[in-house]
Design an enzyme around this catalytic site. Structure first.
Site, PDB file in Angstrom:
ATOM      1  N   ASP A 208      -3.459  -0.813   0.459  1.00 47.44           N
ATOM      2  CA  ASP A 208      -2.874  -2.167   1.637  1.00 47.44           C
ATOM      3  C   ASP A 208      -3.394  -0.850   3.390  1.00 47.44           C
ATOM      4  O   ASP A 208      -3.881   0.109   2.727  1.00 47.44           O
ATOM      5  CB  ASP A 208      -1.532  -1.444   2.031  1.00 47.44           C
ATOM      6  N   GLU A 267      -7.528  -3.536   0.766  1.00 51.85           N
ATOM      7  CA  GLU A 267      -7.227  -4.407   1.988  1.00 51.85           C
ATOM      8  C   GLU A 267      -7.875  -4.148   2.859  1.00 51.85           C
ATOM      9  O   GLU A 267      -7.727  -3.692   3.540  1.00 51.85           O
ATOM     10  CB  GLU A 267      -5.998  -4.638   1.716  1.00 51.85           C
TER      11      GLU A 267
HETATM   12  C1  GLC Z   1      -0.399  -5.199   4.210  1.00 48.45           C
HETATM   13  C2  GLC Z   1       0.527  -6.046   3.370  1.00 48.45           C
HETATM   14  C3  GLC Z   1       1.195  -6.378   4.259  1.00 48.45           C
HETATM   15  C4  GLC Z   1       2.268  -5.615   5.051  1.00 48.45           C
HETATM   16  C5  GLC Z   1       1.142  -5.080   6.274  1.00 48.45           C
HETATM   17  C6  GLC Z   1       1.862  -3.444   6.104  1.00 48.45           C
HETATM   18  O1  GLC Z   1      -1.096  -6.198   4.942  1.00 48.45           O
HETATM   19  O2  GLC Z   1      -0.500  -7.034   2.326  1.00 48.45           O
HETATM   20  O3  GLC Z   1       2.595  -7.538   3.813  1.00 48.45           O
HETATM   21  O4  GLC Z   1       3.497  -6.024   5.856  1.00 48.45           O
HETATM   22  O5  GLC Z   1       0.100  -4.640   4.927  1.00 48.45           O
HETATM   23  O6  GLC Z   1       2.059  -2.867   5.603  1.00 48.45           O
END
Ligand code: GLC
Ligand code: CA
Length: 548
Positions: A208, A267
Site C-alpha cells: 500500500d 501501489e
Molecule cells: C491506498 C489504498 C486505499 C487507502 C490508502 C491509505 O491507496 O488502496 O484504499 O485508503 O492507501 O491506506
C-alpha cells in the site's frame, strides 16, 4: 512450440489476479460483513473463474476508519472476519485449487488503535514510543498551530494535536498516523510481518502507498505550496524518495529467502513510468501497478501508446507490467465508460449523483458495460499480469444509491481529492443470488446497501447465461493460459485510428474497435467476441480474439 506448451516463467509474470475486498465478498456468519470463511465458501467459484491468484485487501484487526487500511495488528485476523485458523484453511483451500494468495501490507501508517500508537500517546513527548511515529511541536506562541499547513489525502490538515499539545502527522485519515521509517524498530517489525505471512504460505504481497514511506522532515518544514511545486524526482521530502528502495532491498532479501521467492507489487502513484520502474526492479519489489489504462479514456491512440510505453518499460527492467481497470479506490470501469466524457468520474458531475439518489440519465449503462467488456478483453490479451476487481466479472456498475449517513469512506466525509462521493460505490457487497436480505451475500443484510438492480447481475443469473459478462470472463481466463508462452506483442496496422490490432504468440490476434464503423474481418477464426459480430464485421465498442 505448440500452443499448449507450459511456460516456465515465474507465475506472477502473466498472472490474472483477482482482488477480493473481504468485507464485501461473502458473509459466512450472517453479520452483514464479509469474512474469511466466506472466501473459503466461494473457493469453487474462484476456481471456475480461472484466475491465477487472489489479492486480499486488508483483513487485519481494524477500527475501519479507512476500510481496513488502518491496521491495528499486522499479524492477526480481525475477529469479525475470522481467525488465523480460518486464514490457514483459506490458503490451503485456494492452493489446492492452484490459486496463489497475495495479501496487502500497509506500511506507511498504522491505525491509531495500534498498540504502538496507544503507547506513544501514553508515553508522552520525547519518548522512544513517539519516535516510531512523526510527532512535532506546533507553531504559534503556545504551539497551537500545526507544524506545517500540509493537507491530508482525505482532506483537511495532515497534522493532529494530542492531549499534551504535540502534533502527529497523518498523510491519510486522522486515525492513520504515519510511521517513522527512520526508526530501526519500525523497519524490523515489518520484516517480521513479511516472514509471518510468508511462513503461513502466502505467495506475495501488495504494498500500500509504497512510494510514501520514507520522508525528509528536516526543519524548517516547507509549506504545502512549496511541496506541491517541488519536482518528484527522488528527492521530494514526502513522495517517491529514492531512499525508499533501501527499505525494499531489505524486504527483497526476505522474499528471496523463500522458495519460491515471495512476490510483491507496489501501489505507487508516481509521476513517470521511469519512476515506477524503480519499484519494479528485481532488487526492489519486483512489480509495480501501472494505472495508466485505469486513468485513460476509452480511446484507441491512448491505449496504444500506454501499451507500447509500458511494455518497453517492463522490458528495460526485466519485470513484467501490470494492467488494472478497476480496484477498490476508483469508480468501476463499466460506469466510467458510460459517463461523459467517456472516462468521466462522478466527481466531475458535482453533487447531482448524490442528490439524484441514483444514476441519472447521463449514465449510459449499456454502452458503459459494452465498452468495459471490450477494454477488459483487450487487457486480458496483453502480456503482463492483469488485476481484476471483484464484481467486474459480473459487469457491475458503481452504486450511487448510498445516502450520506450510510457512507463509510473517510474521503467522503472530509471532501478529499478522491471522487467527491468517496469510494463506497465500488465496495458494495456482491450479489450471489436474486433474493434474500443481501442477494446471497449473507443471511442477514449487508454493511453497505445493495440496490434492487443488483439482482440482474447476480452470479446465479449470469452463471446460467452463456452471453453474460461472467461467462465471458470465464472463457477469456481459460483461453488466456494459452497466451502465456511468451511476452511478445506486435502491432498490426489497421488503417484506422479507432481500431487496434495486435498479434500474440502462436498466431493469436486481438482486434478492438473503439468506435465508428464496423471493422470487416476476412474469415478469421474468432474464438471470443465481447458483442455479436455484424455481417462478419467487428462492431463499435467490441473486442475479438482470433486464433490461427
Ligand atoms: C491506498 C489504498 C486505499 C487507502 C490508502 C491509505 O491507496 O488502496 O484504499 O485508503 O492507501 O491506506
Ligand atoms: Ca461475517
Amino acid at each position: 512450440m505448440s500452443d499448449t506448451t507450459p511456460t516456465t516463467a515465474p507465475w506472477w509474470r502473466q498472472a490474472a489476479v483477482y482482488q477480493i475486498y473481504p468485507r464485501s465478498f461473502a458473509d459466512a456468519n450472517g453479520d452483514g460483513i464479509g469474512d474469511i470463511p466466506g472466501v473459503v465458501s466461494r473457493a469453487d467459484y474462484l476456481q471456475a473463474l480461472g484466475i491465477d491468484a487472489v489479492w486480499l485487501s486488508p483483513f487485519y484487526p481494524s477500527e475501519l476508519a479507512d476500510g481496513g487500511y488502518d491496521v491495528a495488528d499486522y499479524r492477526n485476523v480481525d475477529p469479525r472476519l475470522g481467525t488465523l485458523d480460518d486464514f490457514d484453511e483459506m490458503v490451503s483451500g485456494l492452493h489446492e485449487r492452484h490459486i496463489r494468495v497475495v495479501v496487502d501490507i500497509v506500511p506507511n501508517h498504522t491505525s491509531d488503535q495500534h498498540e504502538w500508537f496507544q503507547e506513544a500517546l501514553a508515553a508522552g513527548r520525547g519518548s522512544a514510543a513517539r519516535e516510531r511515529y512523526i510527532f512535532r511541536e506546533g507553531q504559534g506562541e503556545n504551539g497551537e498551530l500545526p507544524p506545517a499547513d500540509w493537507q491530508s489525502v482525505f482532506g483537511g490538515s495532515a497534522w493532529e494535536r494530542v492531549a499534551d499539545g504535540q502534533w502527529y502527522f497523518h498523510r491519510f485519515a486522522v486515525e492513520q498516523p504515519d510511521l517513522n521509517w527512520d526508526n530501526p524498530e519500525v523497519r524490523a517489525d515489518f520484516l517480521k510481518t513479511l516472514r509471518f505471512w510468508s511462513d503461513r504460505g502466502v505467495d506475495g504481497f501488495r504494498i500500500d502507498v509504497a512510494h510514501m514511506l520514507t520522508k525528509d522532515l528536516s526543519e524548517p518544514l516547507p509549506s504545502q505550496a512549496e511541496l506541491d511545486a517541488m519536482p518528484q524526482d527522488g528527492n521530494h521530502p514526502l513522495i517517491d524518495r529514492d531512499d525508499v528502495h533501501e527499505v525494499y532491498a531489505e524486504w527483497r532479501a526476505v522474499f528471496n529467502s523463500y522458495d519460491p521467492p515471495r512476490t510483491a507489487v507496489a501501489e505507487a502513484w508516481v509521476s513517470t513510468p521511469e519512476r515506477r520502474a524503480k519499484y519494479a526492479h528485481p532488487d526492489s519489489l519486483g512489480q509495480s501497478f501501472n494505472f495508466d489504462l485505469l486513468v485513460a479514456d476509452f480511446d484507441a491512440p491512448s491505449f496504444r501508446s500506454i501499451i507500447t510505453d509500458n511494455l518497453a518499460q517492463a522490458a528495460a527492467t526485466g519485470s513484467s507490467t501490470t494492467w488494472v481497470l478497476s480496484n477498490h479506490d476508483v469508480t468501476r470501469h463499466a460506469t466510467r465508460y458510460g459517463l461523459e466524457p467517456l472516462n468521466g468520474r462522478p466527481v466531475k458531475q458535482g453533487t447531482e449523483w448524490v442528490e439524484a439518489g441514483g444514476p441519472a440519465d447521463w449514465l449510459d449503462r449499456e454502452g458503459g458495460l459494452r465498452r468495459a467488456r471490450a477494454a477488459t478483453m483487450l487487457m486480458l490479451a496483453l502480456p503482463g499480469s492483469a488485476y481484476l476487481y471483484q464484481g467486474e466479472e459480473l459487469g457491475l456498475h458503481e452504486v450511487a444509491e448510498i445516502t450520506p449517513d450510510q457512507r463509510q469512506d473517510p474521503g467522503f466525509f472530509r471532501g478529499s481529492e478522491y471522487d467527491r462521493l468517496g469510494r463506497d460505490g465500488c465496495r458494495v457487497p456482491l450479489p450471489w443470488t436474486t433474493e434474500g436480505s443481501s442477494f446471497g451475500f449473507g443471511t442477514n443484510g449487508a454493511h453497505l446497501p445493495q440496490p434492487s438492480w443488483f439482482a440482474d447481475y447476480a452470479v446465479a443469473v449470469e452463471d446460467a447465461d452463456p452471453d453474460s459478462t461472467l461467462s465471458l470472463y470465464r472463457k477469456a481466463l481459460e483461453l488466456r493460459h494459452r497466451l502465456q508462452t511468451d511476452e511478445q506483442l506486435e502491432w498490426i496496422e489497421t488503417g484506422r485510428d479507432d481500431v487496434l490490432r495486435f498479434r500474440r504468440p502462436n498466431g493469436w490476434e486481438v482486434i478492438t474497435v473503439f468506435g465508428g464503423e464496423p471493422f470487416p474481418l476476412a474469415g478469421e477464426n474468432v474464438v471470443l467476441t465481447t458483442a455479436p459480430l455484424l455481417n462478419g464485421a467487428v462492431p463499435a465498442d467490441t473486442t475479438v480474439w482470433i486464433t490461427a
